[in-house]
Design an enzyme around this catalytic site. Structure first.
Site, PDB file in Angstrom:
ATOM      1  N   SER A  83      13.576  52.860  22.521  1.00  0.00           N
ATOM      2  CA  SER A  83      12.428  52.762  21.909  1.00  0.00           C
ATOM      3  C   SER A  83      11.527  54.235  22.627  1.00  0.00           C
ATOM      4  CB  SER A  83      11.496  51.605  22.103  1.00  0.00           C
ATOM      5  OG  SER A  83      11.333  51.462  23.509  1.00  0.00           O
TER       6      SER A  83
ATOM      7  N   LYS B 220       5.835  51.779  26.962  1.00  0.00           N
ATOM      8  CA  LYS B 220       5.380  52.652  25.573  1.00  0.00           C
ATOM      9  C   LYS B 220       4.300  53.657  26.073  1.00  0.00           C
ATOM     10  CE  LYS B 220       7.412  49.502  23.190  1.00  0.00           C
ATOM     11  NZ  LYS B 220       8.884  49.688  22.430  1.00  0.00           N
TER      12      LYS B 220
END
Length: 295
Positions: free
Chosen positions: A82, A154
């Site tokens: 990701s 993230k």
């Protein structure tokens, strides 16, 4: 004869003295061997004491590592794609747990946060089969050898009070109307977002996205959750600031320049002022009404 015997006798050592000398010479090597024996005993004792102290050293080392991991710096294992190409699968990063005690979380920071009781995992790990396996799983997670199932990494796109939207005419994500140039960290060939969205980030929350947008299950995938996809700042564990493994990829993780745009910085500085005015106006109106009634 008597005089000769006496003369010769004066020249010879008595028999008893000869016996003492022989005895002394016979026992002398035994005295010389004693230090060697003591040295061997000392070595054996040192070896024994080392093995006795080894468990204590291990316990102390683990305790110190646990303290450092809990309060200062922790290693994290990157389990998914990701955050490519900023972070690759199987990379290890160090996370600074103290930095947000000295400054606020900023747009562009790469943060590790806990998704316990909120986000579903991007991957699943089998439960440990026994306590021993569970212990080694815990140790591996603490030292960044294995991933934590409920830990996420993230990039912060928006902070509390921001309006994050996709997309403008050039298909760029905007924060409070300011477009972001994400070319320096976005995965090659990815659009900033295939899905259109518009989100107001609640105070004390963060809008986070992965750099590999096509595979990242980030704030966009959780708009139906409490907070509208934004995560609470209280869930942030720390800021990932350096890649430490593999050595060939060792590098720092800086904040991209696009987040240093003057327009964004001005908005950040104005947020407390705007909030202050927003709270002050109702108070002034209430005070005026109270004074009128009192008259």
């Amino acid at each position: 004869m008597t005089s000769e015997s006496q003369e010769h006798g004066a020249a010879r050592r008595p028999v008893e003295d000869e016996v003492d000398v022989v005895a002394e010479e016979t026992h002398q090597p035994a005295r010389d061997e004693k230090p060697e024996q003591d040295e061997q005993d000392g070595k054996t004792e040192k070896k024994g004491s080392f093995w006795k102290e080894l468990p204590v050293l291990v316990v102390v080392a683990l305790a110190l590592a646990l303290i450092i991991k809990t309060f200062v710096i922790q290693a994290f294992y990157i389990p998914s794609e990701s955050m490519e190409n900023t972070l690759l699968t199987n990379d290890r990063v160090l996370v600074n747990k103290l930095v947000y005690h000295t400054r606020d979380i900023e747009r562009g920071d790469v943060v590790v946060f806990s998704g316990v009781n909120s986000w579903d995992g991007e991957f699943e790990l089998e439960e440990p089969g026994n306590p021993v396996e569970g212990f080694f799983r815990w140790v591996g997670t603490a030292f960044g050898i294995v991933p934590g199932e409920k830990d996420y990494i993230k990039r912060v796109i928006g902070i509390g009070g921001d309006h994050v939207e996709c997309c403008d005419k050039q298909h760029r994500i905007t924060v409070n109307g300011v477009p972001l140039d994400e070319s320096s960290y976005l995965y090659p060939g990815n659009l900033p977002s295939r899905e259109k969205f518009a989100a107001d980030v609640p105070p004390g929350h963060l809008w986070v996205m992965g750099d590999h947008r096509q595979v990242s299950m980030d704030s966009r995938s959780h708009t139906g959750d409490p907070g509208g996809g934004a995560i609470p700042e209280s869930q942030v564990i720390g800021r990932a600031f350096v890649i430490v493994w593999p050595f060939s990829r060792a590098a720092t993780i800086p904040i991209p320049e696009t987040f240093a745009q003057p327009a964004l910085q001005a908005l950040s500085g104005a947020t407390p002022l705007v909030s202050g005015f927003a709270l002050a106006v109702p108070l002034v109106l209430v005070r005026r009404r109270w004074l009128r009634r009192k008259r």
